[in-house]
Design a protein around this motif. Sequence first.
Motif, PDB file in Angstrom:
ATOM      1  N   VAL A  50       2.089 -12.671  13.110  1.00 14.31           N
ATOM      2  CA  VAL A  50       3.003 -11.877  12.279  1.00 14.31           C
ATOM      3  C   VAL A  50       2.162 -10.896  11.468  1.00 14.31           C
ATOM      4  N   LEU A  51       2.455  -9.612  11.595  1.00 14.85           N
ATOM      5  CA  LEU A  51       1.712  -8.602  10.836  1.00 14.85           C
ATOM      6  C   LEU A  51       2.514  -8.207   9.603  1.00 14.85           C
ATOM      7  N   GLY A  52       1.890  -8.327   8.421  1.00 14.39           N
ATOM      8  CA  GLY A  52       2.557  -7.908   7.177  1.00 14.39           C
ATOM      9  C   GLY A  52       3.073  -9.084   6.360  1.00 14.39           C
ATOM     10  N   THR A  53       3.137  -8.862   5.041  1.00 17.31           N
ATOM     11  CA  THR A  53       3.706  -9.875   4.133  1.00 17.31           C
ATOM     12  C   THR A  53       4.747  -9.214   3.227  1.00 17.31           C
ATOM     13  N   GLY A  54       5.523  -8.314   3.823  1.00 18.28           N
ATOM     14  CA  GLY A  54       6.580  -7.635   3.074  1.00 18.28           C
ATOM     15  C   GLY A  54       7.922  -8.303   3.332  1.00 18.28           C
ATOM     16  N   TRP A  55       8.976  -7.564   3.056  1.00 20.87           N
ATOM     17  CA  TRP A  55      10.335  -8.110   3.145  1.00 20.87           C
ATOM     18  C   TRP A  55      10.662  -8.695   4.514  1.00 20.87           C
ATOM     19  N   SER A  75      -2.338  -9.697   6.951  1.00 19.68           N
ATOM     20  CA  SER A  75      -1.879  -8.646   6.038  1.00 19.68           C
ATOM     21  C   SER A  75      -2.966  -8.357   5.009  1.00 19.68           C
ATOM     22  N   PRO A  76      -3.141  -7.074   4.644  1.00 19.19           N
ATOM     23  CA  PRO A  76      -4.147  -6.776   3.619  1.00 19.19           C
ATOM     24  C   PRO A  76      -3.684  -7.197   2.222  1.00 19.19           C
ATOM     25  N   ARG A  77      -2.407  -7.565   2.098  1.00 18.46           N
ATOM     26  CA  ARG A  77      -1.833  -7.912   0.791  1.00 18.46           C
ATOM     27  C   ARG A  77      -1.556  -9.400   0.783  1.00 18.46           C
ATOM     28  N   PHE A  82       8.204  -7.851  -4.775  1.00 22.84           N
ATOM     29  CA  PHE A  82       9.647  -7.606  -4.916  1.00 22.84           C
ATOM     30  C   PHE A  82       9.836  -6.142  -5.332  1.00 22.84           C
ATOM     31  N   THR A  83       9.881  -5.257  -4.343  1.00 26.48           N
ATOM     32  CA  THR A  83       9.881  -3.806  -4.599  1.00 26.48           C
ATOM     33  C   THR A  83      11.028  -3.284  -5.477  1.00 26.48           C
ATOM     34  N   PRO A  84      12.244  -3.868  -5.423  1.00 25.08           N
ATOM     35  CA  PRO A  84      13.316  -3.282  -6.247  1.00 25.08           C
ATOM     36  C   PRO A  84      12.977  -3.190  -7.738  1.00 25.08           C
ATOM     37  N   GLU A 120      -6.487  -5.946   7.491  1.00 26.52           N
ATOM     38  CA  GLU A 120      -5.584  -4.920   7.994  1.00 26.52           C
ATOM     39  C   GLU A 120      -5.648  -4.961   9.517  1.00 26.52           C
ATOM     40  N   ALA A 121      -4.497  -4.969  10.174  1.00 27.64           N
ATOM     41  CA  ALA A 121      -4.508  -4.872  11.639  1.00 27.64           C
ATOM     42  C   ALA A 121      -4.773  -3.405  11.962  1.00 27.64           C
ATOM     43  N   THR A 122      -5.843  -3.149  12.703  1.00 27.60           N
ATOM     44  CA  THR A 122      -6.198  -1.744  12.940  1.00 27.60           C
ATOM     45  C   THR A 122      -5.673  -1.236  14.277  1.00 27.60           C
ATOM     46  N   VAL A 157       4.826  -4.130   9.425  1.00 32.58           N
ATOM     47  CA  VAL A 157       3.816  -3.494   8.561  1.00 32.58           C
ATOM     48  C   VAL A 157       4.397  -2.439   7.622  1.00 32.58           C
ATOM     49  N   GLY A 158       5.715  -2.265   7.643  1.00 34.53           N
ATOM     50  CA  GLY A 158       6.331  -1.308   6.712  1.00 34.53           C
ATOM     51  C   GLY A 158       5.961   0.131   7.053  1.00 34.53           C
ATOM     52  N   ALA A 159       5.956   0.968   6.026  1.00 34.17           N
ATOM     53  CA  ALA A 159       5.723   2.400   6.259  1.00 34.17           C
ATOM     54  C   ALA A 159       4.794   2.955   5.183  1.00 34.17           C
ATOM     55  N   PHE A 175       1.884   7.972  -5.801  1.00 40.26           N
ATOM     56  CA  PHE A 175       3.017   7.434  -5.039  1.00 40.26           C
ATOM     57  C   PHE A 175       3.581   6.214  -5.770  1.00 40.26           C
ATOM     58  N   LEU A 176       4.671   5.691  -5.248  1.00 36.54           N
ATOM     59  CA  LEU A 176       5.243   4.484  -5.864  1.00 36.54           C
ATOM     60  C   LEU A 176       5.694   3.526  -4.759  1.00 36.54           C
ATOM     61  N   LYS A 177       4.720   2.799  -4.225  1.00 34.47           N
ATOM     62  CA  LYS A 177       5.044   1.854  -3.157  1.00 34.47           C
ATOM     63  C   LYS A 177       4.415   0.486  -3.396  1.00 34.47           C
ATOM     64  N   GLU A 178       3.222   0.507  -3.971  1.00 38.25           N
ATOM     65  CA  GLU A 178       2.474  -0.732  -4.143  1.00 38.25           C
ATOM     66  C   GLU A 178       2.231  -0.996  -5.630  1.00 38.25           C
ATOM     67  N   LEU A 324       5.167   7.036   9.356  1.00 33.05           N
ATOM     68  CA  LEU A 324       4.593   5.970  10.187  1.00 33.05           C
ATOM     69  C   LEU A 324       3.203   5.564   9.738  1.00 33.05           C
ATOM     70  N   ARG A 325       2.895   4.283   9.830  1.00 31.15           N
ATOM     71  CA  ARG A 325       1.520   3.840   9.592  1.00 31.15           C
ATOM     72  C   ARG A 325       0.710   4.121  10.868  1.00 31.15           C
ATOM     73  N   PRO A 326      -0.622   4.360  10.729  1.00 30.22           N
ATOM     74  CA  PRO A 326      -1.439   4.685  11.912  1.00 30.22           C
ATOM     75  C   PRO A 326      -1.345   3.631  13.016  1.00 30.22           C
ATOM     76  N   PRO A 372      15.968   2.374   5.984  1.00 29.63           N
ATOM     77  CA  PRO A 372      14.778   1.552   5.737  1.00 29.63           C
ATOM     78  C   PRO A 372      14.841   0.889   4.363  1.00 29.63           C
ATOM     79  N   THR A 373      15.569  -0.221   4.285  1.00 29.24           N
ATOM     80  CA  THR A 373      15.715  -0.898   2.985  1.00 29.24           C
ATOM     81  C   THR A 373      15.275  -2.365   3.078  1.00 29.24           C
ATOM     82  N   ALA A 374      15.092  -2.960   1.902  1.00 28.27           N
ATOM     83  CA  ALA A 374      14.699  -4.368   1.830  1.00 28.27           C
ATOM     84  C   ALA A 374      15.823  -5.240   2.412  1.00 28.27           C
ATOM     85  N   GLN A 375      17.051  -4.810   2.147  1.00 26.64           N
ATOM     86  CA  GLN A 375      18.202  -5.558   2.646  1.00 26.64           C
ATOM     87  C   GLN A 375      18.161  -5.692   4.165  1.00 26.64           C
TER      88      GLN A 375
HETATM   89  P1  FAD Z   1       6.975  -3.789   3.261  1.00 26.52           P
HETATM   90  O1  FAD Z   1       7.790  -4.615   2.348  1.00 26.52           O
HETATM   91  O2  FAD Z   1       6.453  -2.487   2.783  1.00 26.52           O
HETATM   92  O3  FAD Z   1       5.768  -4.677   3.770  1.00 26.52           O
HETATM   93  C1  FAD Z   1       4.809  -4.219   4.667  1.00 26.52           C
HETATM   94  C2  FAD Z   1       3.697  -5.242   4.730  1.00 26.52           C
HETATM   95  O4  FAD Z   1       2.791  -4.886   5.766  1.00 26.52           O
HETATM   96  C3  FAD Z   1       2.878  -5.304   3.441  1.00 26.52           C
HETATM   97  O5  FAD Z   1       2.572  -6.635   3.163  1.00 26.52           O
HETATM   98  C4  FAD Z   1       1.624  -4.528   3.793  1.00 26.52           C
HETATM   99  O6  FAD Z   1       0.509  -4.924   3.041  1.00 26.52           O
HETATM  100  C5  FAD Z   1       1.476  -4.917   5.261  1.00 26.52           C
HETATM  101  N1  FAD Z   1       0.664  -4.005   6.061  1.00 26.52           N
HETATM  102  C6  FAD Z   1       0.547  -2.668   5.942  1.00 26.52           C
HETATM  103  N2  FAD Z   1      -0.292  -2.185   6.866  1.00 26.52           N
HETATM  104  C7  FAD Z   1      -0.697  -3.253   7.596  1.00 26.52           C
HETATM  105  C8  FAD Z   1      -1.565  -3.403   8.705  1.00 26.52           C
HETATM  106  N3  FAD Z   1      -2.190  -2.365   9.246  1.00 26.52           N
HETATM  107  N4  FAD Z   1      -1.773  -4.649   9.184  1.00 26.52           N
HETATM  108  C9  FAD Z   1      -1.159  -5.729   8.630  1.00 26.52           C
HETATM  109  N5  FAD Z   1      -0.325  -5.634   7.597  1.00 26.52           N
HETATM  110  C10 FAD Z   1      -0.089  -4.421   7.095  1.00 26.52           C
HETATM  111  N6  FAD Z   1      15.232  -1.542  -0.755  1.00 26.52           N
HETATM  112  C11 FAD Z   1      16.389  -2.116  -1.119  1.00 26.52           C
HETATM  113  O7  FAD Z   1      17.126  -2.571  -0.218  1.00 26.52           O
HETATM  114  N7  FAD Z   1      16.770  -2.217  -2.421  1.00 26.52           N
HETATM  115  C12 FAD Z   1      16.004  -1.755  -3.425  1.00 26.52           C
HETATM  116  O8  FAD Z   1      16.369  -1.837  -4.590  1.00 26.52           O
HETATM  117  C13 FAD Z   1      14.757  -1.162  -3.093  1.00 26.52           C
HETATM  118  N8  FAD Z   1      13.952  -0.674  -4.058  1.00 26.52           N
HETATM  119  C14 FAD Z   1      12.762  -0.107  -3.734  1.00 26.52           C
HETATM  120  C15 FAD Z   1      11.950   0.382  -4.747  1.00 26.52           C
HETATM  121  C16 FAD Z   1      10.745   0.981  -4.430  1.00 26.52           C
HETATM  122  C17 FAD Z   1       9.869   1.501  -5.521  1.00 26.52           C
HETATM  123  C18 FAD Z   1      10.337   1.076  -3.068  1.00 26.52           C
HETATM  124  C19 FAD Z   1       9.021   1.710  -2.722  1.00 26.52           C
HETATM  125  C20 FAD Z   1      11.148   0.608  -2.061  1.00 26.52           C
HETATM  126  C21 FAD Z   1      12.373   0.014  -2.377  1.00 26.52           C
HETATM  127  N9  FAD Z   1      13.219  -0.477  -1.381  1.00 26.52           N
HETATM  128  C22 FAD Z   1      14.403  -1.071  -1.726  1.00 26.52           C
HETATM  129  C23 FAD Z   1      12.846  -0.361   0.019  1.00 26.52           C
HETATM  130  C24 FAD Z   1      12.158  -1.654   0.487  1.00 26.52           C
HETATM  131  O9  FAD Z   1      11.099  -1.997  -0.375  1.00 26.52           O
HETATM  132  C25 FAD Z   1      11.604  -1.495   1.886  1.00 26.52           C
HETATM  133  O10 FAD Z   1      12.614  -1.086   2.756  1.00 26.52           O
HETATM  134  C26 FAD Z   1      11.027  -2.832   2.353  1.00 26.52           C
HETATM  135  O11 FAD Z   1       9.888  -3.134   1.587  1.00 26.52           O
HETATM  136  C27 FAD Z   1      10.665  -2.797   3.818  1.00 26.52           C
HETATM  137  O12 FAD Z   1      10.171  -4.043   4.172  1.00 26.52           O
HETATM  138  P2  FAD Z   1       9.020  -4.170   5.268  1.00 26.52           P
HETATM  139  O13 FAD Z   1       8.786  -5.619   5.457  1.00 26.52           O
HETATM  140  O14 FAD Z   1       9.336  -3.347   6.437  1.00 26.52           O
HETATM  141  O15 FAD Z   1       7.755  -3.464   4.588  1.00 26.52           O
END
Ligand code: FAD
Length: 512
Positions: A50-55, A75-77, A82-84, A120-122, A157-159, A175-178, A324-326, A372-375
């Motif tokens: 599994v790549l990534g530790t996001g939503w 994941s590098p993180r 909790f981005t919201p 980081e997965a390259t 891996v998100g965006a 920026f405002l992502k991390e 897109l991420r590389p 592209p939302t957390a939901q």
């Molecule tokens: P992410 O949550 O971004 O996770 C990506 C993961 O991949 C991270 O752990 C990262 O470290 C990892 N990663 C990155 N590159 C690599 C790699 N090369 N190899 C391995 N791992 C990698 N959405 C809502 O629905 N409601 C909200 O209120 C809301 N508020 C937000 C507020 C902000 C400020 C932001 C920036 C976004 C918000 N969003 C919200 C959008 C939501 O955060 C994203 O849609 C959501 O995070 C996407 O989830 P994801 O798992 O795709 O990516």
Amino acid sequence: KKRFRLLRWTWRAAYISAIAGAVYIGYGIWEMRHPDDQLAPDPNKKTLVVLGTGWGSVSLLKKLDTENYNVVVVSPRNYFLFTPLLPSCTVGTIEHRSIMEPIRNFLRHKKAAVKYYEAEATKIDYEKRIVYINDDSEIKGDVSATEVPFDMLVIGVGAENATFGIPGVREHGLFLKEVGDAQRIRNRIMDCCETATFKDQSPEEIQRLLHMVVVGGGPTGVEFAGELQDFFNSDLKKWLPEIKDTFKVTLVEALPNVLPMFSKQLIDYTEKTFKEETITIRTKTMVKKVTDKFIEAESVGPDGKKVLEKIPYGLLVWATGNALRPIVSDFIKQIPAQKDSRRGLAVNEYLVVKGCENVWAVGDCAVANYAPTAQVASQEGAWLARMFNQMAKTQEIETELAELSVKQEKAPTKEARDAVFADIKDLQKRLRRVKQIGPFEYTHQGSLAYIGSEKAVADIAWWSGNIASGGTLTYLFWRSAYISMCFSTRNRILVCVDWVKSKIFGRDVSRV
Ligand code: FAD
Ligand code: NAI
């Protein structure tokens, strides 16, 4: 007397509920601090990487029965964010650690152990079924780059932040992502304020330094602008009275209005609220270039001609959406079926990356016709976990069925054969039930955004319609919704404490 008795019983009920609540929370905390022993990962099982530790990835890992696979997370993180509530961290309403959940704590509670690599997965080599990983942290051991083979791969891996190649954005914008982004913004705000009050600063320079520009009128830009104005109104103005007539927040948006995903009524409400809060909104204004002290923005003048103007700034926050991420763009190039993918990995209704086998994508790096939302990401992750659990169950039943068939053939009597046959029938029925998994379907629960001065807007899905609301009550709803969505009890308690702390003592205006 009757009324008195009623009052006494109400008190008792409240008292008992409070004790029950405290016991419940206490037990939750105790359980969190004392994880059970885990089953060792089984390398004979299929390796699921599994790549990534996001939503997307974390909601998959939350629901996944890890004993069915040899699970590896890269994941590098090493935490879930909790981005919201991230915009609240830029001004100190909430401290960043309150919305982070260490991935180690979370994985330690899974039934079977999961391997985690902070890396980081390259590159993904689809032909060889290998992911190349790199330790990007400060401290490096003898080995800092290696490879992880996989049987099954989930890309989450998100965006990245989109800049559309506009010159100067990466060098001068924030920026405002991390978490790091929020910390940088918090420091920059204070740096601008302190520098503006430096001895003998010219009025033009003070005006520039105290001009906070936000580019992008999507929810990220709007929520940040609202939080920043709150910070100014409730704290900065008090502690630095000399900046009170010069501090200014401007939101720049290329489209005719902000928050395009919300209903018209809520867009108008947001624009009206911003006006009252004295946040300037510049719609139909496209930023073309960024330098260290001003942005160049194009808009249409009253005569219909395009006007290019220079807008000086002290702080520039760039929130113009996703790119897109590389690693994703490189993977797209390897798969012929992905040649037309521009916004992310095209997936089918089972979240399988088109043109691949045993590779799935979730969240912002996948394109499944949802925003592209957390939901979306969390629903996709949870659905995928259910599917993986069912796939494992299916395999288990199929193996059992094969064993029973052999047993039936070898049965010495008709009675024995009939008994095995009955077991086979039962298992086949179970198999049919288990195999019944429909495609992924997203359920939209609504959109919520904080717009400052303790007001929020909400477009909530209700039956087959929609309820649009904005104001202070919606803000209370926003708070309770996000508290209930926080990752853990620990996060919930920390966020509540931060809210109370910033209300009582105000936000901290020190710079670190
Ligand atoms: P992410 O949550 O971004 O996770 C990506 C993961 O991949 C991270 O752990 C990262 O470290 C990892 N990663 C990155 N590159 C690599 C790699 N090369 N190899 C391995 N791992 C990698 N959405 C809502 O629905 N409601 C909200 O209120 C809301 N508020 C937000 C507020 C902000 C400020 C932001 C920036 C976004 C918000 N969003 C919200 C959008 C939501 O955060 C994203 O849609 C959501 O995070 C996407 O989830 P994801 O798992 O795709 O990516
Ligand atoms: P976004 O894509 O929603 O908005 C970016 C905005 O920037 C667009 O309106 C675009 O027109 C504008 N823009 C692009 N280039 C520009 C330029 N050069 N000059 C001026 N304006 C320009 O991006 P955002 O807000 O970062 O959100 C990303 C995703 O995260 C979205 O899907 C959003 O729904 C989600 N999100 C949801 C939140 C919520 O539900 N509360 C909060 C934050 C993000």
